[in-house]
Enzyme design. Structure first.
Site, PDB file in Angstrom:
ATOM      1  N   LYS A 115       0.722  -1.182   0.069  1.00  0.00           N
ATOM      2  CA  LYS A 115      -0.004   0.017  -0.130  1.00  0.00           C
ATOM      3  C   LYS A 115       0.988   1.309  -0.036  1.00  0.00           C
ATOM      4  CE  LYS A 115      -1.247  -2.935   2.779  1.00  0.00           C
ATOM      5  NZ  LYS A 115      -1.564  -3.832   4.019  1.00  0.00           N
TER       6      LYS A 115
ATOM      7  N   GLU B 135      -4.207  -4.018  -7.475  1.00  0.00           N
ATOM      8  CA  GLU B 135      -5.591  -4.648  -6.889  1.00  0.00           C
ATOM      9  C   GLU B 135      -5.614  -4.796  -5.592  1.00  0.00           C
ATOM     10  OE1 GLU B 135      -8.994  -4.509  -8.431  1.00  0.00           O
ATOM     11  OE2 GLU B 135      -9.243  -4.762  -6.627  1.00  0.00           O
TER      12      GLU B 135
ATOM     13  N   VAL C 173      -6.047  -2.887  -1.933  1.00  0.00           N
ATOM     14  CA  VAL C 173      -7.259  -3.036  -0.992  1.00  0.00           C
ATOM     15  C   VAL C 173      -8.050  -3.850  -1.021  1.00  0.00           C
ATOM     16  CG1 VAL C 173      -9.239  -1.261  -0.835  1.00  0.00           C
ATOM     17  CG2 VAL C 173      -6.973  -0.337  -1.377  1.00  0.00           C
TER      18      VAL C 173
ATOM     19  N   GLY D  56      -1.755 -14.872   9.009  1.00  0.00           N
ATOM     20  CA  GLY D  56      -1.157 -14.238   8.228  1.00  0.00           C
ATOM     21  C   GLY D  56      -2.016 -13.031   7.564  1.00  0.00           C
TER      22      GLY D  56
ATOM     23  N   GLU E 106      -0.020  -6.919   9.546  1.00  0.00           N
ATOM     24  CA  GLU E 106       1.133  -6.304   8.886  1.00  0.00           C
ATOM     25  C   GLU E 106       2.354  -6.711   9.908  1.00  0.00           C
ATOM     26  OE1 GLU E 106       1.380  -4.289   6.105  1.00  0.00           O
ATOM     27  OE2 GLU E 106      -0.754  -5.342   6.154  1.00  0.00           O
TER      28      GLU E 106
ATOM     29  N   ASP F  75      -3.176   1.536   8.489  1.00  0.00           N
ATOM     30  CA  ASP F  75      -3.194   0.618   7.061  1.00  0.00           C
ATOM     31  C   ASP F  75      -4.500   0.954   6.459  1.00  0.00           C
ATOM     32  OD1 ASP F  75      -2.803  -1.940   5.637  1.00  0.00           O
ATOM     33  OD2 ASP F  75      -4.703  -2.433   6.236  1.00  0.00           O
TER      34      ASP F  75
ATOM     35  N   LYS G 175      -5.463   2.758   2.665  1.00  0.00           N
ATOM     36  CA  LYS G 175      -6.422   2.384   1.643  1.00  0.00           C
ATOM     37  C   LYS G 175      -7.421   3.569   1.368  1.00  0.00           C
ATOM     38  CE  LYS G 175      -5.444  -2.186   3.222  1.00  0.00           C
ATOM     39  NZ  LYS G 175      -5.871  -3.367   4.362  1.00  0.00           N
TER      40      LYS G 175
ATOM     41  N   GLY H 124      -5.177 -12.256   3.900  1.00  0.00           N
ATOM     42  CA  GLY H 124      -4.992 -13.749   3.604  1.00  0.00           C
ATOM     43  C   GLY H 124      -3.959 -13.926   2.396  1.00  0.00           C
TER      44      GLY H 124
END
Ligand code: NAD
Ligand code: HSE
Length: 349
Positions: free
Chosen positions: A128, A152, A155, A209, A212, A223, A227, A325
């Protein structure tokens, strides 16, 4: 049939999942998508680096032990991350950039993207930082060098949002959006509704997972702020910087706050939102909001995300799906590659 040579920059959860997808699905992609991917380079701060212009075995890479300098154990491998060489000398057509998001200055990922774009290579990234902080400059650089710059997965992970809104809502002007845009914090809030403590819930999100490298970015809203900047600049024609977005996270919410909300038929959600006003200005925020159980976003639980766009011709459109994920985000990289492949095919017609 096209064979794209690809170099993986950052070999953590997301790019490892992409290597796994390549190992399992390359043959299917040949028929279904018209291309295959050949990995010609990998670089990672922790694992080291490796270049092989003839192609690396994707399954062996996906199974690489997570030990310091592990790439040095493969033929031609190096314990040091020679990222500039992997980008510039591997012969890759595409760079898949998935290193840590740096919410302060977007580096060194922005430099990695710049090297690749200047070198005439397509860039697909889930990071990001470069887009929120240097998106306009990188897009202009890509255009000057006639290559794609696709993001893509920056976000809502693999859930199609940016391309969907840009392409399929084109013609119906988007005036505002509000959404749950961070998988980790939504997962934590959902776990806390079930009585788990904040720290334990964050640890679970890390193990799965979603989080961050520094989960502070997830729970303090930083975060989501990135976005919101990405979506507002992309879809509301804004020129927001990070400092334009008011930002509060969820770390001050207690189990008591969450229980009290439940008793009042409501839920706390971390909401990122932006609105374009009549004078053309855009305001944006990230904050925990108490949503009644009848609010469309209140039932979005776990690492699922959702965003509602308000547009002039068709009203509100809500998109929901995985917000984090490893495999889900690797799918976003694949969708970027499909997009650049389709654009290249249209250019050839
Ligand atoms: N995991 C998700 O659900 C998800 C979803 C969307 C976006 N993202 C973003 O995608 C990126 C990758 O996510 P991840 O889950 O794979 O993270 P990760 O922490 O598992 O992996 C990142 C890898 O990058 C490597 N790295 C860091 N700095 C580097 C550098 N300067 N040079 C070379 N390698 C470097 C690290 O060693 C690590 O192995 C991040 O920017 C993240 O914000 C992740
Ligand atoms: N850490 C991020 C990954 C997706 O950007 C999240 O939990 O949403």
């Amino acid at each position: 049939m096209t064979e794209y040579k690809i170099a993986l920059v950052g070999f953590g959860g997301v790019n490892r999942a992409l290597a796994q997808l390549i190992a399992e699905r390359n043959e299917d992609w040949k028929n279904a998508l018209g291309f295959t991917l050949k990995i010609v380079g990998v670089t990672d701060l922790f694992l080291g680096s490796l270049i092989n212009r003839q192609g690396l075995d994707a399954a062996s890479l996906a199974a690489l032990p997570v030990t310091k300098g592990a790439l040095a154990n493969l033929p031609g491998g190096d314990a040091v991350a020679r990222t500039e060489a992997v980008i510039k000398d591997s012969g890759a057509d595409i760079i898949a950039e998935a290193t840590f998001t740096n919410p302060v200055d977007g580096e060194p990922a922005t430099t990695f993207c710049r090297w690749a774009l200047e070198n005439g290579q397509h860039v697909v990234t889930t990071n990001k930082g470069p887009i929120a902080l240097h998106g306009a400059a990188l897009k202009a650089l890509a255009q000057r060098n006639h290559v794609a710059f696709e993001y893509e997965g920056s976000v809502m992970s693999g859930t199609p949002v940016i391309r969907l809104a840009r392409q399929l809502l084109a013609g119906s002007s988007i005036n505002s959006f509000e959404g749950i845009l961070n998988g980790t914090s939504n997962f934590v809030l959902t776990r806390m509704e079930n009585g788990l403590g904040f720290t334990e819930a964050v640890e679970q999100a890390q193990a799965l997972g979603y989080a961050e490298a520094d989960p502070t970015a997830d729970v303090e809203g930083h975060d989501v702020r990135l976005k919101v900047v990405i979506l507002a600049n992309e879809l509301l024609d804004a020129s927001l910087t990070v400092s334009d977005v008011r930002c509060n996270g969820i770390s001050a919410l207690t189990l008591e706050d969450i229980d009290q909300a439940r008793q009042n038929n409501a839920r706390w959600k971390l909401i990122g939102a932006a609105t374009r006003h009549a004078d053309g200005s855009v305001s944006a925020s990230v904050e925990p909001r108490l949503l009644g159980n009848d609010h469309p976003l209140s039932s979005i639980g776990g690492a699922t995300n959702a965003v509602s766009f308000s547009s002039d011709l068709i009203g509100t459109v809500t998109v929901s799906g995985p917000g984090a994920g490893r495999t889900e985000t690797a799918f976003a990289l694949l969708s970027d590659i499909i997009s650049l492949h389709q654009s290249a095919a249209q250019g050839r017609e």
